[in-house]
Design a protein around this motif. Structure first.
Motif, short mmCIF file in Angstrom:
data_model
loop_
_atom_site.label_atom_id
_atom_site.label_comp_id
_atom_site.label_asym_id
_atom_site.label_seq_id
_atom_site.Cartn_x
_atom_site.Cartn_y
_atom_site.Cartn_z
N ILE A 209 0.85 -1.19 0.00
CA ILE A 209 0.00 0.00 0.00
C ILE A 209 0.89 1.24 0.00
CG2 ILE A 209 -1.71 1.34 1.29
CD1 ILE A 209 -2.79 -1.23 2.43
N ALA A 210 0.58 2.17 -0.91
CA ALA A 210 1.25 3.47 -0.95
C ALA A 210 0.23 4.53 -0.55
CB ALA A 210 1.80 3.76 -2.35
N VAL A 211 0.47 5.18 0.58
CA VAL A 211 -0.47 6.19 1.09
C VAL A 211 -0.03 7.57 0.60
CG1 VAL A 211 -1.51 7.23 3.14
CG2 VAL A 211 -0.94 4.79 3.13
N MET A 212 -0.99 8.30 0.01
CA MET A 212 -0.70 9.64 -0.49
C MET A 212 -1.54 10.68 0.22
SD MET A 212 -0.26 9.19 -4.64
CE MET A 212 0.24 10.93 -4.75
N SER A 213 -0.99 11.88 0.32
CA SER A 213 -1.72 13.02 0.89
C SER A 213 -1.19 14.30 0.26
CB SER A 213 -1.55 13.06 2.41
OG SER A 213 -2.18 14.20 2.97
N GLU A 214 -2.09 15.12 -0.25
CA GLU A 214 -1.74 16.42 -0.83
C GLU A 214 -0.62 16.29 -1.87
OE1 GLU A 214 -0.96 19.05 2.40
OE2 GLU A 214 -3.07 19.26 2.93
N GLN A 224 0.00 -5.15 6.54
CA GLN A 224 0.26 -5.42 7.95
C GLN A 224 1.16 -4.36 8.57
OE1 GLN A 224 0.71 -7.50 5.40
NE2 GLN A 224 -0.47 -9.37 5.75
N GLU A 225 2.19 -3.96 7.83
CA GLU A 225 3.13 -2.95 8.33
C GLU A 225 2.45 -1.58 8.44
OE1 GLU A 225 7.04 -1.41 9.39
OE2 GLU A 225 6.26 -3.46 9.25
N ILE A 226 1.68 -1.22 7.43
CA ILE A 226 0.96 0.06 7.44
C ILE A 226 0.02 0.13 8.63
CG2 ILE A 226 -0.90 1.31 6.27
CD1 ILE A 226 1.47 2.00 4.79
N TYR A 227 -0.67 -0.96 8.92
CA TYR A 227 -1.65 -0.97 10.00
C TYR A 227 -0.97 -0.92 11.37
CZ TYR A 227 -5.65 -2.38 12.85
OH TYR A 227 -6.65 -2.41 13.79
N ALA A 228 0.08 -1.72 11.54
CA ALA A 228 0.71 -1.83 12.86
C ALA A 228 1.68 -0.70 13.15
CB ALA A 228 1.44 -3.18 12.97
N GLU A 231 3.43 5.65 9.69
CA GLU A 231 4.35 6.78 9.83
C GLU A 231 3.54 8.07 9.84
OE1 GLU A 231 7.48 6.81 10.49
OE2 GLU A 231 7.79 4.64 10.34
N GLY A 232 3.28 8.62 11.00
CA GLY A 232 2.62 9.91 11.10
C GLY A 232 1.12 9.83 11.32
N ARG A 233 0.56 10.96 11.72
CA ARG A 233 -0.87 11.04 12.02
C ARG A 233 -1.72 10.76 10.79
NH1 ARG A 233 -2.84 13.92 16.60
NH2 ARG A 233 -1.18 14.69 17.99
N ILE A 234 -1.29 11.21 9.62
CA ILE A 234 -2.11 11.05 8.42
C ILE A 234 -2.34 9.58 8.13
CG2 ILE A 234 -2.16 11.37 5.93
CD1 ILE A 234 -0.74 14.04 6.35
N VAL A 235 -1.26 8.79 8.10
CA VAL A 235 -1.39 7.36 7.82
C VAL A 235 -2.14 6.67 8.94
CG1 VAL A 235 -0.16 5.23 7.28
CG2 VAL A 235 0.76 7.42 6.51
N GLY A 236 -1.83 7.02 10.18
CA GLY A 236 -2.49 6.41 11.32
C GLY A 236 -3.99 6.65 11.32
N GLY A 237 -4.39 7.83 10.89
CA GLY A 237 -5.80 8.15 10.85
C GLY A 237 -6.52 7.61 9.64
N VAL A 278 -3.77 4.40 19.10
CA VAL A 278 -4.30 3.25 19.83
C VAL A 278 -5.41 2.62 19.00
CG1 VAL A 278 -5.45 2.46 21.93
CG2 VAL A 278 -3.75 4.30 22.06
N ARG A 279 -5.24 1.33 18.64
CA ARG A 279 -6.24 0.61 17.87
C ARG A 279 -7.34 0.08 18.80
NH1 ARG A 279 -5.46 2.32 12.77
NH2 ARG A 279 -3.47 1.68 11.86
N PRO A 280 -8.58 -0.05 18.30
CA PRO A 280 -9.69 -0.49 19.15
C PRO A 280 -9.48 -1.85 19.79
CG PRO A 280 -10.51 0.39 17.08
CD PRO A 280 -9.02 0.30 16.94
N GLU A 281 -8.82 -2.77 19.08
CA GLU A 281 -8.63 -4.11 19.63
C GLU A 281 -7.66 -4.14 20.80
OE1 GLU A 281 -5.99 -3.91 15.86
OE2 GLU A 281 -7.92 -3.13 16.56
N HIS A 282 -6.93 -3.04 21.03
CA HIS A 282 -6.00 -2.97 22.15
C HIS A 282 -6.60 -2.26 23.37
CE1 HIS A 282 -2.76 -3.24 18.81
NE2 HIS A 282 -3.04 -4.44 19.28
N VAL A 283 -7.86 -1.85 23.24
CA VAL A 283 -8.56 -1.22 24.37
C VAL A 283 -9.56 -2.24 24.91
CG1 VAL A 283 -9.94 0.75 25.13
CG2 VAL A 283 -8.31 1.02 23.25
#
Length: 340
Positions: A209-214, A224-228, A231-237, A278-283
């Motif tokens: 997966i290649a994540v783009m913004s602006e 799996q790497e992208i999810y876990a 890199e940064g708030r944009i990708v995490g969100g 914080v992912r939902p499955e870890h709460v």
């Protein structure tokens, strides 16, 4: 087939802000790359440059030993040996399924037994051999999409490009077509680039997966790497569910933050804060946890989705097997977080 390389690719339409800015990535041979990002982030412009519909302002596109495009010129689409699937199926209504699939071969002068063999083989990959004599009007939406895939495959392209092909399908048909795309990729071995704003599609289908913004490339990694480890708030969100907490954590330390460090950070009221995904499955509900307010509890079929709020007003998400009273205070443990 060959490796596709985008080297410092840029596109400026003269609007004052580049649509694509300095994008560099390698699509491995036989890989399935998803270009993921919100509308207007530049992902479709990248796809159109790869296809040959747009010329780069700067940078280059290289396929194997061939330079397909750079700032000084570009090969036309018909000389790139690529195939493209759009949101609309773009099938000829007056042609049969076989004629639609075989049309690119007809344009290339392939006729007779060779034409029939290659059309039959392409229809076999998408399991539509028995529909060869039908017309598009006699097919379901999913079957038409599979005809479009077979038409891509019939010319043995080096790269298959897909521009949000599932955007117009309903939820159940989309799930069925995701399985078709996975099977298509496995059976054809084609290199595929798939543009989508739907992180669920990207996670389910892609090998990378290649994540783009602006207009910029933010991160390239496996689903799996992208999810876990985003890199940064944009990708995490953008990828997956979750909440980002601002916690008072030391500048030094691992990016994977365990519960003891998170619990201690909640007690710390002074000092600079750092963003922790914080992912939902870890709460998880736990009597030894911290008290969180349940803001909402929504039944999703197989589970309840909880929206939680900390004493400091920050938001989290969690999953539960049972309903939880809205407005109540409940103890939760945050098993881990990831510094973004």
């Amino acid at each position: 087939m060959a490796q596709l390389i985008l080297n410092h690719l840029s596109k400026d339409f003269g609007t004052g802000r580049a649509a694509v800015s300095d994008v560099s990535l390698t699509v491995r041979e036989g890989g399935f790359l998803a270009l993921l990002g919100p509308s207007g982030c530049g992902k479709t412009t990248v796809l159109r440059m790869v296809a040959g519909f747009e010329q780069p302002t700067d940078g280059s596109i290289i396929l194997g030993e061939r330079t397909l495009a750079d700032g000084s010129g570009a090969l036309p689409p018909e000389k790139r040996n690529m195939a493209m699937v759009f949101q609309s199926y773009a099938l000829w209504p007056h042609m049969t399924v076989a004629q639609n699939v075989g049309y690119p071969l007809k344009v290339r002068g392939v006729t007779g037994a060779a034409w029939e063999t290659r059309v039959r083989d392409a229809l076999s990959v998408v399991r539509l051999e028995e529909f060869a004599a039908r017309r598009p009007a006699d097919l379901s939406g999913g079957q038409r999409q599979r005809v479009a895939l077979a038409r891509c495959l019939v010319t043995s392209p080096d790269v298959v490009l897909l521009d949000e092909p599932l955007a117009n399908l309903d939820r159940h048909l989309k799930a069925a077509m995701e399985e078709t795309f996975r099977e298509f990729h496995a059976r054809s071995g084609a290199t595929m680039i798939y543009v989508t704003h739907d992180q669920g599609e990207a996670m389910a289908l892609a090998t990378d997966i290649a994540v783009m913004s602006e207009g910029r490339l933010i991160q390239v990694a496996s689903p799996q790497e992208i999810y876990a480890r985003p890199e940064g708030r944009i990708v995490g969100g953008l990828v997956g569910q979750g909440g980002i907490l601002d916690l008072a954590l030391p500048d030094q330390g691992p990016r994977l933050v365990p519960w003891p460090a998170i619990e201690a950070a909640f007690r710390q009221t002074a000092g600079p804060s750092r963003p922790v995904l914080v992912r939902p499955e870890h709460v998880v509900a736990d009597p030894q946890g911290i008290m969180l307010e349940v803001r909402s509890c929504v039944f999703e079929g197989e589970r309840f989705a909880l929206s939680l709020r900390t004493a400091g007003g920050q938001s989290l998400k969690a999953y539960s097997a049972t309903a939880t009273a809205t407005g109540s205070l409940q103890p939760f443990v945050i098993r881990q977080g990831w510094l973004v």
